[in-house]
Design a protein around this motif. Sequence first.
Motif, short mmCIF file in Angstrom:
data_model
loop_
_atom_site.label_atom_id
_atom_site.label_comp_id
_atom_site.label_asym_id
_atom_site.label_seq_id
_atom_site.Cartn_x
_atom_site.Cartn_y
_atom_site.Cartn_z
N SER A 150 -9.11 20.98 2.81
CA SER A 150 -9.26 19.62 2.31
C SER A 150 -7.94 19.13 1.72
CB SER A 150 -10.34 19.58 1.25
OG SER A 150 -9.97 20.44 0.20
N LEU A 151 -7.19 20.06 1.14
CA LEU A 151 -5.94 19.66 0.51
C LEU A 151 -4.93 19.18 1.56
CD1 LEU A 151 -4.09 19.64 -2.00
CD2 LEU A 151 -3.22 21.78 -1.12
N ARG B 257 -5.67 15.86 2.89
CA ARG B 257 -5.50 14.68 2.05
C ARG B 257 -4.05 14.39 1.68
NH1 ARG B 257 -9.84 15.19 -2.32
NH2 ARG B 257 -10.88 16.38 -0.71
N LEU C 253 -10.16 13.15 -21.97
CA LEU C 253 -8.73 13.44 -22.03
C LEU C 253 -8.27 13.52 -23.48
CD1 LEU C 253 -7.28 11.29 -19.12
CD2 LEU C 253 -7.77 13.72 -19.16
N TRP D 188 0.62 7.92 -9.19
CA TRP D 188 -0.57 8.73 -9.43
C TRP D 188 -1.84 7.88 -9.40
CZ3 TRP D 188 -3.84 7.59 -13.47
CH2 TRP D 188 -3.33 6.75 -14.46
N ARG E 160 -15.86 13.29 -2.58
CA ARG E 160 -16.48 14.13 -3.58
C ARG E 160 -17.81 13.58 -4.01
NH1 ARG E 160 -12.37 14.03 -7.18
NH2 ARG E 160 -10.97 14.42 -5.45
N LEU F 283 -8.68 16.81 -16.64
CA LEU F 283 -7.32 17.03 -16.16
C LEU F 283 -6.57 15.71 -16.20
CD1 LEU F 283 -8.15 19.25 -13.05
CD2 LEU F 283 -7.32 20.02 -15.29
N PRO G 60 -4.54 13.02 -14.72
CA PRO G 60 -4.28 12.68 -13.32
C PRO G 60 -2.82 12.32 -13.05
CG PRO G 60 -5.48 10.90 -14.39
CD PRO G 60 -5.41 12.04 -15.37
N SER H 289 0.82 19.74 -6.55
CA SER H 289 -0.16 18.72 -6.17
C SER H 289 -0.70 18.06 -7.42
CB SER H 289 -1.32 19.36 -5.41
OG SER H 289 -0.87 19.91 -4.21
N TRP I 110 -6.12 14.98 -8.30
CA TRP I 110 -6.98 14.19 -7.41
C TRP I 110 -6.74 14.49 -5.94
CZ3 TRP I 110 -3.01 11.55 -5.21
CH2 TRP I 110 -1.91 11.27 -6.04
N GLN I 111 -5.74 15.30 -5.66
CA GLN I 111 -5.53 15.72 -4.27
C GLN I 111 -6.33 16.97 -3.95
OE1 GLN I 111 -1.19 15.93 -4.65
NE2 GLN I 111 -1.02 14.34 -3.08
N LEU I 112 -7.01 17.52 -4.96
CA LEU I 112 -7.72 18.79 -4.78
C LEU I 112 -9.22 18.57 -4.68
CD1 LEU I 112 -5.89 20.86 -7.54
CD2 LEU I 112 -5.20 20.50 -5.17
N SER I 113 -9.89 19.56 -4.11
CA SER I 113 -11.35 19.53 -4.05
C SER I 113 -11.91 19.81 -5.44
CB SER I 113 -11.84 20.58 -3.07
OG SER I 113 -11.64 21.87 -3.62
N GLN J 293 -10.17 21.78 -8.61
CA GLN J 293 -9.92 21.15 -9.90
C GLN J 293 -10.49 22.00 -11.03
OE1 GLN J 293 -11.28 17.08 -9.95
NE2 GLN J 293 -10.35 16.67 -7.97
#
Lengths: 279, 272
Positions: free
Chosen positions: A3-4, A7, A168, A266, A279, B96, B98, B139, B142-145, B149
């Motif tokens: 998946s990485l 994307r 956060l 970002w 997701r 996390l 972002p 990375s 948000w680029q990860l599953s 994460q």
Amino acid sequence: MTSLTARTAVTPARSLGSRLRHHGRRLAVLLGLPAVLAALWWIVSERAGNFFFPPLSEILAEFGPTWFDGRLGHDLLPSLGRLAAGYALALLLGVALGVLIGTRPALRAFAEPVLEFFRAIPPPVMVPILMLFLGIGTTMKVVVIVSGAVWPVLLNTVEGVRGIDGLLHDTARVYRLRPLTRLRTVVLRGASPGIVTGARQALSIAIVLMVISEMFAANNGLGFSIVQFQRGFALPEMWTGIILLGLVGLLLSLIFRAVERAVLAWYRGQRQAQRGGSR
Amino acid sequence: MTTTTSTDELLSVRGLRKVYGSGPGATEAVRDLTFATRAGEMVCIVGPSGAGKTTLLRCIAGLLPPTSGEVTLDRHPVSGPPEGMAVVFQDYARSLFPWLTVAQNVDLPLREKGVARAERRRLVAESLDAVGLADVPNSYPWQLSGGMQQRVAIARAVAYEPRILLMDEPFAAVDAQTRADLEDLVRDLWHRLGITLLFVTHDIDEAIYLGQRVLVLSARPTVVLEDVTVDLPETRDQLTTRNDPRFHALRTHVHGLVQQAKRGEAARRAAA
Ligand SMILES: Nc1ncnc2c1ncn2[C@@H]1O[C@H](COP(=O)(O)OP(=O)(O)OP(=O)(O)O)[C@@H](O)[C@H]1O
Ligand SMILES: [Mg+2]
């Protein structure tokens, strides 16, 4: 891990040739409409025979002599200097107050209606009032710019700070981040989408106010030059001033876009990932 | 001081009650929780969904003031996040940053702790490697599953080398094989660093496999239903431990308790 890779591969590597073609096409799209409009202006103004609407050919011929013989230094630079000072102050003030208000819910509820009221006042009406207090010098012009440009920065910063996920803040508390780190790494970065939105609105307001403050009272500057030419019936010169103003605005917005792309990379990525809905 | 306090007691929760909101809309998430852990203990917490497990952890972490009762650490009341504590939140993705890369997310708490640069680099690399993320340090989260994460959040807590580690269903989003690996990673870490671990999970097998004790919570309003001691050998192994007859007996017992907790809730609902 698949998946990485899927994307991150948003921009596949392209050959130089196709990249050049790609940029060429973008340039054509970018410049297409301006070219058509300029041609239209050229043709219509050539035939209009109106004193107040001189031919574009004449305006362009005047451009060099009007601006490159000292006026860039005498008028453009002071204008840009006041713009930079006013805009920078508005950003600084707006972000500082925005963070202060945004991180204190009680203060926010208390201050927000007042702020909305100030934002709703059309900034140019402040010029005559500020002239009474501050005279017609540079200070007045900078304050005019700040007085109009600070509100969108302030309100959007408050909004941006409010939008930061509570978890956060919890994470920052658990790992005992120091106040300064929290401010820099959590609050300012987290609020940056809001801050940038406010800064974009503030930039166009600041340009408008720069010109207007010079039209009221000044002895140099872009706005001053345009009014002076108009009063002296130097119409082609006046039009060159308007064109120059447009170019300045365009350049500034291009710079702004470049900064925004870097600062909010970002944010765009995250939004894209969320819209992808994987997701 | 009604509870008997042993000398090496580290964390103590006494008469903890938490009510969200007030008036008719109030939710009594936790009614009356009392337990204590010794330093270096591994305690797993199971209970029905909505029992208040997250609420309990947040109170222990000093992120949420209890309505009444008290949490003490080293006999000092907890009023904010104490030093040397790490938390893996249930909403790992939202915890996390972002705008920071994976490595920066793990690095940030270390930087604040004042760990030297070289040491930081080693800790970040090792912890990412331990959770199987050595190949994506640059990375963004948000680029990860989802599972990746979650592992970033775990790596961040691991690299921090905390004294107390609170984990709220930390393996919920990862696949079964990774989960087994991570369970062993947590056991290993706990052994190596002698940390005190509170581990919330839905998975009864996992709770027994990991813990020295399993706290079974009732449904809301929440009390401790039973404090089960896991009398399994210290060294655990995915295959042998899970096939141990004692493991099966414990599992049947805890399973019964959780069913009882759920039935209790159903009965209360029917009565209402
Ligand atoms: N911030 C809040 N405001 C109001 N009610 C809340 C809040 N957080 C939790 N609750 C309520 O408190 C109760 C316990 O919630 P909590 O999240 O602690 O349960 P949990 O045991 O962690 O559940 P799960 O296993 O599903 O994660 C729930 O009924 C929930 O609706
Ligand atoms: Mg929970």
